[in-house]
Scaffold this motif. Structure first.
Motif, PDB file in Angstrom:
ATOM      1  N   VAL A  62       0.845  -1.196   0.000  1.00  0.00           N
ATOM      2  CA  VAL A  62       0.000   0.000   0.000  1.00  0.00           C
ATOM      3  C   VAL A  62       0.878   1.243   0.000  1.00  0.00           C
ATOM      4  CG1 VAL A  62      -1.717   1.316   1.311  1.00  0.00           C
ATOM      5  CG2 VAL A  62      -1.815  -1.196   1.275  1.00  0.00           C
ATOM      6  N   PRO A  63       0.698   2.149  -0.973  1.00  0.00           N
ATOM      7  CA  PRO A  63       1.501   3.367  -0.925  1.00  0.00           C
ATOM      8  C   PRO A  63       1.010   4.256   0.214  1.00  0.00           C
ATOM      9  CG  PRO A  63      -0.098   3.504  -2.704  1.00  0.00           C
ATOM     10  CD  PRO A  63      -0.215   2.116  -2.117  1.00  0.00           C
ATOM     11  N   PHE A  64       1.944   4.794   1.014  1.00  0.00           N
ATOM     12  CA  PHE A  64       1.516   5.590   2.153  1.00  0.00           C
ATOM     13  C   PHE A  64       2.489   6.722   2.417  1.00  0.00           C
ATOM     14  CE2 PHE A  64       4.353   4.888   5.804  1.00  0.00           C
ATOM     15  CZ  PHE A  64       5.151   3.857   5.320  1.00  0.00           C
ATOM     16  N   VAL A  65       2.001   7.710   3.204  1.00  0.00           N
ATOM     17  CA  VAL A  65       2.882   8.742   3.705  1.00  0.00           C
ATOM     18  C   VAL A  65       2.854   8.658   5.236  1.00  0.00           C
ATOM     19  CG1 VAL A  65       1.049  10.494   3.678  1.00  0.00           C
ATOM     20  CG2 VAL A  65       3.443  11.209   3.746  1.00  0.00           C
ATOM     21  N   ALA A  66       4.023   8.798   5.856  1.00  0.00           N
ATOM     22  CA  ALA A  66       4.093   8.789   7.321  1.00  0.00           C
ATOM     23  C   ALA A  66       4.095  10.236   7.796  1.00  0.00           C
ATOM     24  CB  ALA A  66       5.363   8.080   7.781  1.00  0.00           C
ATOM     25  N   SER A  67       3.114  10.615   8.593  1.00  0.00           N
ATOM     26  CA  SER A  67       3.091  11.980   9.122  1.00  0.00           C
ATOM     27  C   SER A  67       4.409  12.255   9.853  1.00  0.00           C
ATOM     28  CB  SER A  67       1.922  12.156  10.095  1.00  0.00           C
ATOM     29  OG  SER A  67       2.083  13.383  10.786  1.00  0.00           O
ATOM     30  N   PRO A  68       5.040  13.377   9.573  1.00  0.00           N
ATOM     31  CA  PRO A  68       6.364  13.599  10.164  1.00  0.00           C
ATOM     32  C   PRO A  68       6.327  13.886  11.654  1.00  0.00           C
ATOM     33  CG  PRO A  68       5.695  15.504   8.892  1.00  0.00           C
ATOM     34  CD  PRO A  68       4.654  14.455   8.657  1.00  0.00           C
ATOM     35  N   VAL A  69       5.154  14.183  12.212  1.00  0.00           N
ATOM     36  CA  VAL A  69       5.139  14.541  13.629  1.00  0.00           C
ATOM     37  C   VAL A  69       5.168  13.291  14.504  1.00  0.00           C
ATOM     38  CG1 VAL A  69       4.040  15.855  15.430  1.00  0.00           C
ATOM     39  CG2 VAL A  69       3.932  16.660  13.085  1.00  0.00           C
ATOM     40  N   HIS A  70       4.160  12.430  14.351  1.00  0.00           N
ATOM     41  CA  HIS A  70       4.174  11.226  15.182  1.00  0.00           C
ATOM     42  C   HIS A  70       4.135   9.946  14.374  1.00  0.00           C
ATOM     43  CE1 HIS A  70       4.259  13.584  18.695  1.00  0.00           C
ATOM     44  NE2 HIS A  70       3.087  14.135  18.479  1.00  0.00           N
ATOM     45  N   ARG A  71       4.446  10.053  13.077  1.00  0.00           N
ATOM     46  CA  ARG A  71       4.708   8.878  12.252  1.00  0.00           C
ATOM     47  C   ARG A  71       3.512   7.994  11.973  1.00  0.00           C
ATOM     48  NH1 ARG A  71       9.557   9.430  10.813  1.00  0.00           N
ATOM     49  NH2 ARG A  71      10.957  10.384  12.301  1.00  0.00           N
ATOM     50  N   LYS A  72       2.298   8.499  12.142  1.00  0.00           N
ATOM     51  CA  LYS A  72       1.163   7.673  11.743  1.00  0.00           C
ATOM     52  C   LYS A  72       1.109   7.621  10.208  1.00  0.00           C
ATOM     53  CE  LYS A  72      -0.954   6.654  15.710  1.00  0.00           C
ATOM     54  NZ  LYS A  72       0.195   6.726  16.609  1.00  0.00           N
ATOM     55  N   ALA A  73       0.733   6.444   9.671  1.00  0.00           N
ATOM     56  CA  ALA A  73       0.765   6.246   8.227  1.00  0.00           C
ATOM     57  C   ALA A  73      -0.614   6.463   7.612  1.00  0.00           C
ATOM     58  CB  ALA A  73       1.259   4.827   7.930  1.00  0.00           C
TER      59      ALA A  73
END
Lengths: 128, 857
Positions: A78-89
């Motif tokens: 699954v293509p995803f982005v990890a939020s840079p603050v607390h790394r939720k995908a």
């Protein structure tokens, strides 16, 4: 998800509330950029295979406009982005948070016409 | 009250920690909804963590102390009445009187706790005398000290009567407010109930070192008022006097049994409501007492652990069970004024024939004693002062074989690890919540927990004070390994190898792009775990700029914009200030840049200056100004070498024996920009007084008459560690070569996000010494060459970026409106600088400025 359409009418992109945003080549590979589109801050991502995705830039878990700054990758395909603050995908295709099924961000359709990226009205996602 | 008429009514008198636990247990276990609970609390607050009262002085709000998230008090069937002292209990009518009304009960629990005991000393009721028990007490104390401090043109003087746990806590609180404090204790030593004479002496030395005066064997005769009617002087037996502006009594507590007495319930000889092993009052099977007010077998328990156990017993009884109070563990471990103190089991070697094994090191302020059986096989108890790290392992072993020579447990930290011993299932690991080793093992083997949060949630172990968590984790890991659950060292789903293995793969194969590396040695397209690791490895190997096309996509946002992301999505900027030495001209430049861009400025712990609130699109302009003035990137955003902190050294200081600033600058310029598995901090002190706090750094250097002592493996933060001595009296050249090798060896072999302390622990200090000092692996020349290559290839990342239009292109707010500031940013002014507006301030809209207002950029 964006597909590279060949040509019918470059003007087509501007119809039906689609906003032209930038040149496709201006998008860095496997990173995000922030754009103003659909009256809000939208995060645009170009993946390894040149697909383009658009999500709301606002991370609801940290209440900060940062999603475009996250690391792009794949989780189980699954293509995803990890939020840079607390790394939720977040799933780039749907805006669903992969770590918390109750959380999602808005997802926008993307079209590429004659090398220009267009962002369309917000999609309503009905669940997997 | 009709809606609850079918339920039985439980009335809890008192709203302290044990009452909270009791209601929590009812909520958990009364699944049939048999009971309706009314809690009557005298204080204005919901139950809070009284044990943490002192943290109130370090700036916490009373609200932070509240137990739980408050949802317990909103549950159906639970009512909390605050400001509602119960006036009377009528056991015949089964009623309590409160708030001018009468409440019926089917069961009554007295959880009224204790009140602070003030000895009948003349003047103990003068203004300026306080006790230390409730949030209101400490609030008043704080206000008094603040007010007195404002009136006086000298420091406030304070005395604490009582040198027990609470007294030392109070002294610490006074000290934290800048009060010159004296602890006055009647007994011949501090903490007389918990520690023995040697421990008391060690504690006294440690506390006196903090600037607190200690008077033991001292009785207070009277407190005299000054002309203003407030406390002014203490007179002691024997004629000594002490001028004071505030006095705190911490002379013990007395059970709050007055309601019970008035209701004709039996009380103990020294107070407290007499209860049996079911916590029920004899002759009244519907009346219970729990916590500090309960007197079981003639004894009241002043600790929260036993109180919680009583609460569980009562709830079990209410629900038809037969639980009894098993007695309790009075072990304690605490940090008083930054000093670790622990005692457990038979502290005073009361058992016949028992032996005491003592390690006393007055130089380092450490005292440890173990009490063992006459054959030296079984652990009976102990005292640890100054270093209580062995407490979590030792306490559960009380009553069990030690498994090794007792002295092995007493050696100073880092000399030799204590032996690993398999704990018996019955050993109590978490004394706050009474959880045994067996229960923790069971959480893994039967409940299927596979990580620490799951084990905590399932067993409750480590959910109160948390001091047992290291042990809980060890037990969990060992159970998981036994169960064949592989504790994998794979980086993530994309790479089946560890960071160290990946480092070697990249180094040896010469692959230099992420695509090649993942194609040959991984799967998929990577993620937020492996991408920064590969970026770090490539950087450590000196393969170009962090924003080169293939590497840019691997970086965390901080590295990607070469600044530190803050909570509102803006960034902070930290120019490098090597060794913390800066010219007045340099300071003016930083100040001018901050003023022109409207940045909030703060001095960092690493002796440099942090500029907050820079927007993405402002970063190049800010850095242009800084680079033009000769500054360069401080890599504050990277897992990289950060700073080399220094004291002023022999150049100025009367005590300095070496030029610490000169060395610190040389080291910082040598290692700047080195990327690593985690951040690396260094420190250099010019003499043994250690003002640079070098022993809290990954690499610490302390000057000696003959050269430099090198310490490694220290850090501050969540798990503070002192660096350990690595080599002594090195000349500067040898020192630098040793640090070169140590850092490179760490960079190559540590795990992702592993700092030097756990890395040294994992590799073993002796092994690191052999590799670095004796070249036991034959890689020293290679490590030297790698560091030389790093030094040669260093370039300032920001200067290079400013020279490269392609790299600058992504520093825009919006790709289609590159100069529009993010309109969602909002600021308020505080103490002359701006900071992000809170959610409330945004809602109210007052004093809030937008992103660009008042900013000259």
């Amino acid at each position: 998800m964006g597909t590279i359409a060949s040509t019918p009418a470059a003007a087509e992109g501007a119809e039906d509330g689609w906003n032209p945003v930038c040149a496709f080549v201006a998008l860095p590979v496997e990173r995000g950029v922030t754009a103003l589109a659909q009256g809000t801050a939208v995060a645009l991502f170009r993946t390894y295979d040149d697909q383009v995705y658009a999500l709301g830039n606002h991370d609801p878990l940290t209440r900060t406009g940062v999603l475009a700054k996250g690391i792009v990758g794949t989780r189980g395909g699954v293509p995803f982005v990890a939020s840079p603050v607390h790394r939720k995908a977040f799933d780039l295709r749907t805006g669903r948070c992969l770590d918390d099924p109750h959380v999602s961000v808005p997802s926008y359709p993307v079209r590429i016409v004659d090398g220009t990226v267009y962002v369309g009205p917000r999609l309503t996602f009905r669940g997997p | 009250m009709t809606e609850t008429s079918t339920r039985k009514r439980l009335v809890v008198v008192g709203g302290g920690m044990v009452a909270h636990r009791l209601v929590e247990a009812v909520a958990d276990r009364d699944t049939a909804g048999e009971w309706h609970v009314d809690v009557f609390a005298e204080e204005s607050r919901a139950p809070y963590d009284r044990v943490a009262l002192t943290s109130f002085f370090s700036g916490r709000d009373p609200e932070d102390l509240l137990l739980g998230d408050g949802s317990l008090w909103r549950r159906e069937g639970v009512r909390l009445h605050t400001n509602a002292p119960v006036k009377a209990v009528d056991t015949a009518a089964r009623q309590v009187h409160a708030r001018g009304r009468v409440y019926d009960y089917d069961a009554l629990v007295l959880a009224t706790g204790s009140s602070a005991f003030v000895p009948p000393v003349e003047g103990s009721d003068l203004p300026g005398s306080f006790v230390y028990r409730t949030v209101d007490d400490v609030t008043e104390l704080r206000a008094w000290v603040t007010d007195r401090g404002a009136e006086l043109d000298r420091p406030v003087r304070g005395a604490v009567v009582g040198g027990g746990l609470l007294g030392l806590e109070a002294a610490g609180a006074l000290q934290a407010m800048g009060v010159e404090s004296t602890v006055v204790e009647f007994a011949p030593r501090l903490m007389a109930l918990q520690v023995d004479e040697g421990g008391g002496e060690a504690l006294r030395r440690l506390i006196e070192k903090l600037g607190i005066t200690v008077r033991t064997s001292t009785a207070t005769k009277r407190i005299k008022a000054g002309r203003n009617g407030r406390v002014a002087r203490m007179d002691f037996d024997g004629g000594d006097r002490l001028p004071v502006d505030v006095v705190v009594f911490a002379t013990g507590v007395r059970p709050r049994d007055e309601l019970a007495r008035a209701a004709g319930l039996p009380v103990g000889e020294r107070g407290g409501v007499r209860v049996d092993e079911a916590c029920a009052v004899p002759g009244h099977d519907d009346v219970y007492a729990v916590g500090e007010v309960a007197c079981i077998d003639g004894r009241c328990w002043g600790l929260v652990g036993p109180g919680n156990t009583m609460a569980e017993v009562v709830v079990d009884r209410l629900l038809g069970g037969g639980a009894t109070f098993p007695g309790a563990d009075t072990s304690t471990k605490l940090k008083l004024l930054g000093v670790d103190v622990a005692s457990f089991g038979d502290v005073f070697a009361a058992q016949a024939g028992s032996l005491e094994v003592v390690h006393s090191d007055p130089v380092n302020g450490v005292y440890k004693k173990l009490v063992v059986s006459d054959d030296a096989q079984t652990l009976l108890g102990g005292v640890l002062v100054g270093d209580a790290s062995a407490y979590a392992s030792l306490r559960p072993l009380v009553g069990s074989p030690l498994g090794a020579d007792p002295t092995a447990w007493l050696l100073p930290e880092g000399v030799e690890g204590p032996p690993s011993t398999e704990l018996p299932d019955a050993a109590n690991v978490c004394s706050c919540n009474n959880v045994s080793a067996g229960a923790i093992r069971c959480a893994v083997t039967e409940q299927g927990c596979t990580d620490l949060p799951a084990v905590k949630a399932c067993s409750r172990a480590g959910t109160s004070c948390g001091s047992c968590l290291p042990l809980v984790k060890t037990l969990m890991t060992s159970e998981l390994e036994k169960a064949g659950v592989e504790v994998s060292d794979a980086l993530c789903e994309h790479f089946a190898v560890s960071r160290a293995q990946l480092f070697d793969i990249v180094r040896v194969t010469g692959l230099r792009t992420f695509s090649e590396i993942i194609a040959a040695h991984g799967t998929g397209r990577g993620c937020d775990i492996c991408r920064p690791v590969v970026a770090s490895i490539l950087s450590s190997l000196g393969t170009g700029h962090v924003l080169d096309a293939d590497q840019a996509r691997l970086q965390d946002t901080n590295d990607h914009v070469m600044a530190n992301l803050q909570k509102d999505g803006t960034y902070s900027v930290v120019p490098r200030i090597p060794g913390g030495e800066i010219t007045p001209e340099g300071l003016l430049v930083i100040g001018q840049v901050a003023q022109d861009f409207g940045l909030y400025t703060k001095i960092t712990g690493g002796q440099r200056i942090d500029l907050f609130g820079a927007r993405m699109e402002q970063l190049p302009a800010i850095w242009k100004r800084l680079v033009d003035a000769g500054f360069e990137s401080g890599q504050a955003y990277g897992k990289a070498v950060r700073t080399v902190k220094s004291c002023v050294g022999s150049t100025w200081c009367r005590y300095g024996v070496q030029d610490s600033v000169g060395l610190a600058i040389a080291l910082e310029l040598r290692y700047r920009g080195l990327r690593a598995p985690h951040k690396i901090k260094l420190g250099v002190s010019g003499c043994a007084r250690e003002c640079a706090e070098a022993r809290s750094k990954d690499v610490g250097v302390i000057a000696t008459e003959n050269g430099w002592n090198l310490y490694v493996g220290g850090n501050g933060g969540f798990t503070p560690r002192h660096a350990q001595l690595f080599a002594e009296d090195l000349d500067t050249e040898t020192l630098v070569r040793t640090i070169d090798r140590f850092l490179m060896y760490y960079v190559r072999t540590a795990d992702r996000l592993q700092r030097t302390a756990p890395w040294v622990e994992q590799v073993g200090m002796d092994e690191v010494r052999r590799v670095v000092l004796d070249d036991s692996l034959g890689i020293a020349a290679d490590l030297d060459a790698a560091m030389a290559a790093h030094v040669d290839s260093y370039e300032d990342e920001w200067a290079a970026t400013l020279d490269d239009p392609e790299k600058l292109a992504h520093f825009v707010s919006f790709v289609n409106e590159p100069d529009t500031a993010d309109p969602s940013l909002a600021y308020v002014t505080e103490r002359g600088q701006r900071r992000p507006a809170t959610a409330d301030e945004r809602r109210e809209g007052v004093l809030v400025a937008g992103p660009t207002l008042e900013v000259r950029s």
